[in-house]
Design an enzyme around this catalytic site. Structure first.
Site, PDB file in Angstrom:
ATOM      1  N   ASN A 154      29.041  39.776  38.433  1.00 24.68           N
ATOM      2  CA  ASN A 154      29.732  40.780  39.244  1.00 24.68           C
ATOM      3  C   ASN A 154      29.145  40.896  40.650  1.00 24.68           C
ATOM      4  O   ASN A 154      29.828  41.316  41.574  1.00 24.68           O
ATOM      5  CB  ASN A 154      29.688  42.145  38.557  1.00 24.68           C
ATOM      6  CG  ASN A 154      28.303  42.509  38.079  1.00 24.68           C
ATOM      7  OD1 ASN A 154      27.710  41.786  37.275  1.00 24.68           O
ATOM      8  ND2 ASN A 154      27.762  43.607  38.571  1.00 24.68           N
ATOM      9  N   GLN A 182      34.429  40.071  34.709  1.00 22.92           N
ATOM     10  CA  GLN A 182      34.819  39.612  36.055  1.00 22.92           C
ATOM     11  C   GLN A 182      35.635  38.319  36.011  1.00 22.92           C
ATOM     12  O   GLN A 182      36.087  37.838  37.045  1.00 22.92           O
ATOM     13  CB  GLN A 182      33.574  39.421  36.927  1.00 22.92           C
ATOM     14  CG  GLN A 182      32.806  40.711  37.188  1.00 22.92           C
ATOM     15  CD  GLN A 182      33.544  41.690  38.095  1.00 22.92           C
ATOM     16  OE1 GLN A 182      34.514  41.337  38.773  1.00 22.92           O
ATOM     17  NE2 GLN A 182      33.104  42.940  38.098  1.00 22.92           N
ATOM     18  N   HIS A 204      40.023  48.085  34.567  1.00 23.92           N
ATOM     19  CA  HIS A 204      40.064  48.584  35.956  1.00 23.92           C
ATOM     20  C   HIS A 204      39.558  47.587  36.997  1.00 23.92           C
ATOM     21  O   HIS A 204      39.525  47.890  38.184  1.00 23.92           O
ATOM     22  CB  HIS A 204      39.319  49.920  36.065  1.00 23.92           C
ATOM     23  CG  HIS A 204      37.834  49.841  35.962  1.00 23.92           C
ATOM     24  ND1 HIS A 204      37.017  49.940  37.060  1.00 23.92           N
ATOM     25  CD2 HIS A 204      37.023  49.668  34.916  1.00 23.92           C
ATOM     26  CE1 HIS A 204      35.755  49.848  36.674  1.00 23.92           C
ATOM     27  NE2 HIS A 204      35.740  49.683  35.378  1.00 23.92           N
ATOM     28  N   CYS A 325      26.659  50.288  39.681  1.00 22.95           N
ATOM     29  CA  CYS A 325      25.835  51.014  38.700  1.00 22.95           C
ATOM     30  C   CYS A 325      24.378  51.158  39.094  1.00 22.95           C
ATOM     31  O   CYS A 325      23.685  51.996  38.572  1.00 22.95           O
ATOM     32  CB  CYS A 325      25.911  50.329  37.345  1.00 22.95           C
ATOM     33  SG  CYS A 325      27.578  50.115  36.819  1.00 22.95           S
TER      34      CYS A 325
HETATM   35  N1  PLP Z   1      30.203  43.932  32.886  1.00 27.43           N
HETATM   36  C1  PLP Z   1      30.472  43.572  34.143  1.00 27.43           C
HETATM   37  C2  PLP Z   1      30.186  42.168  34.575  1.00 27.43           C
HETATM   38  C3  PLP Z   1      31.011  44.486  35.048  1.00 27.43           C
HETATM   39  O1  PLP Z   1      31.257  44.110  36.312  1.00 27.43           O
HETATM   40  C4  PLP Z   1      31.253  45.809  34.605  1.00 27.43           C
HETATM   41  C5  PLP Z   1      31.747  46.835  35.535  1.00 27.43           C
HETATM   42  O2  PLP Z   1      31.226  47.015  36.608  1.00 27.43           O
HETATM   43  C6  PLP Z   1      30.970  46.139  33.264  1.00 27.43           C
HETATM   44  C7  PLP Z   1      30.446  45.174  32.444  1.00 27.43           C
HETATM   45  C8  PLP Z   1      31.239  47.517  32.729  1.00 27.43           C
HETATM   46  O3  PLP Z   1      32.624  47.735  32.662  1.00 27.43           O
HETATM   47  P1  PLP Z   1      33.261  49.205  32.464  1.00 27.43           P
HETATM   48  O4  PLP Z   1      33.193  49.840  33.820  1.00 27.43           O
HETATM   49  O5  PLP Z   1      34.652  48.964  32.019  1.00 27.43           O
HETATM   50  O6  PLP Z   1      32.474  49.917  31.455  1.00 27.43           O
END
Ligand code: PLP
Length: 374
Positions: A154, A182, A204, A325
């Site tokens: 990501n 992703q 999303h 995050c």
């Molecule tokens: N894994 C990856 C690679 C992500 O980019 C994200 C979201 O930023 C997630 C997991 C978590 O996804 P969610 O926001 O649907 O919990």
């Protein structure tokens, strides 16, 4: 472009709603309020709608309806697979992961350590590619482990060869979980061809609603649910069905068929080429790897990334320091590539989408030039 610009280059964090999703929600969302588990007509109509959407979604990711269950997002899907009870019930004592994971995975893995599950890390190179030889040696030494792979990063956009890595794991009877969040829309995803055992996705990132995810299980009967309750999802995940959000995932997936990935890639390439020509010695992280066509992670020497995010936002350009995050902390992914904290604290992620256009890129480049080179 200069009048009140609103340029959104943070599509790996969340995307705007896809056109079909927006239309459907406007016209239908308030109509579908009943509980899909209710026996009456309204409930049963929703149940049928979900069954239909489930088939389409499963088909889109190369599997069957019985192999997927819906969740509140990829974080929940990942928590479901990397949960101590499930692993312990299946005698899994070792989990193999990397230092480049999204925090949804890395936090779960940290918790597993507290439940006496051993966690080992697969080596990666400075361009973000996992080392297949190291993985091979690790799975030979630890057969029956669970390996969790990030299909596309990501932050850097680096894409792993999931089928190759999975074949290495399965040769030693290891289970494989794929964080495929992703990949959706940007890469072909065929889970059965890839051979993974579990996979996690989110709506999303492709124009669906937030709070909507999907988990794939090759052998659903062998899965231990994380959330139990009213027996929904064939007992794999309790909780009232969110029919509108499920429909949003299906429509968003369908809309990705119209994404012009070549256009996105050429915008990204144009952007990177120009960034490298800024007076400051900008660098593209993981430039030598195969990356998602929409993602550009750049190092701007001596430019604190959090201040840059704010300055660009003031001028109507929305970007990120990395994953949404980890907030203001320098990215653990960039540190996992071998960069120090200072370097990581001067990196910005631009993530483009189908609705972006070249005039926006040109404006962003002008602004970068003004802010950095002047
Ligand atoms: N894994 C990856 C690679 C992500 O980019 C994200 C979201 O930023 C997630 C997991 C978590 O996804 P969610 O926001 O649907 O919990």
């Amino acid at each position: 472009m200069r009048d009140n610009p609103h340029i959104y280059f943070d599509n790996n964090a969340a995307t705007r709603l896809s056109p079909s999703v927006e239309t459907w929600l406007k016209d239908n969302f308030i109509t579908y309020y009943a509980n899909p588990s209710s026996l009456h007509l309204l409930g049963q109509k929703l149940k049928d709608m979900i069954a239909n959407d489930r088939r389409c979604i499963a088909n889109f990711i190369g599997t069957n309806a019985k192999n997927i269950f819906f969740t509140s997002g990829a974080t929940e899907s990942i928590n479901s697979v990397l949960q101590p009870i499930f692993l312990q019930e299946h005698g899994i004592e070792i989990v193999l992961t990397s230092r480049l994971e999204h925090s949804a995975v890395s936090s779960c893995v940290e918790r597993l350590k507290r439940h006496s599950i051993r966690v080992l890390y697969i080596n990666n190179d400075a361009d973000g590619m996992l080392c297949p030889e190291h993985l091979s040696a690790q799975v030979k030494a630890h057969p029956h482990a669970l390996v969790t792979l990030l299909g596309a990063n990501n932050e850097t956009g680096v894409v792993q060869d999931v089928a190759q890595l999975t074949a290495i794991c399965r040769a030693q009877d290891c289970l494989v979980h794929l964080d495929g969040v992703q990949m959706l829309g940007k890469l072909p995803v065929n889970l059965e061809e890839m051979g993974v055992d579990y996979a996690s996705f989110s709506a999303h990132k492709i124009g669906g609603l937030k709070g909507m995810g999907v988990t794939y299980a090759r052998e659903p009967a062998q899965f231990t649910p994380l959330i139990i309750g009213g027996g929904q999802e064939e007992g794999l995940r309790g909780g009232t069905y969110n029919a509108g959000a499920i429909r949003s995932l299906r429509l968003a997936l369908e809309d990705t068929r119209h994404w012009d990935l070549e256009k996105i890639a050429s915008m990204r390439d144009f952007f990177e080429c120009a960034v490298k020509n800024l007076k400051t010695k900008a660098q593209i992280n993981c430039e030598n790897s195969f990356r998602l066509c929409n993602t550009s992670n750049i190092h701007l020497p001596n430019q604190p990334a959090d201040a840059m995010v704010m300055e660009l936002a003031r001028r109507g350009i929305y970007v990120a320091t990395g994953s949404a995050c980890h907030g203001a902390e320098p990215s653990h992914v960039l540190q996992g590539l071998g960069f120090n904290k200072d370097y990581a604290a001067s990196c910005l992620r631009f993530s483009f989408a189908n609705f972006n256009h070249s005039a926006e890129i040109e404006y962003a480049l002008e602004v970068l030039h003004e802010v950095i080179d002047s």
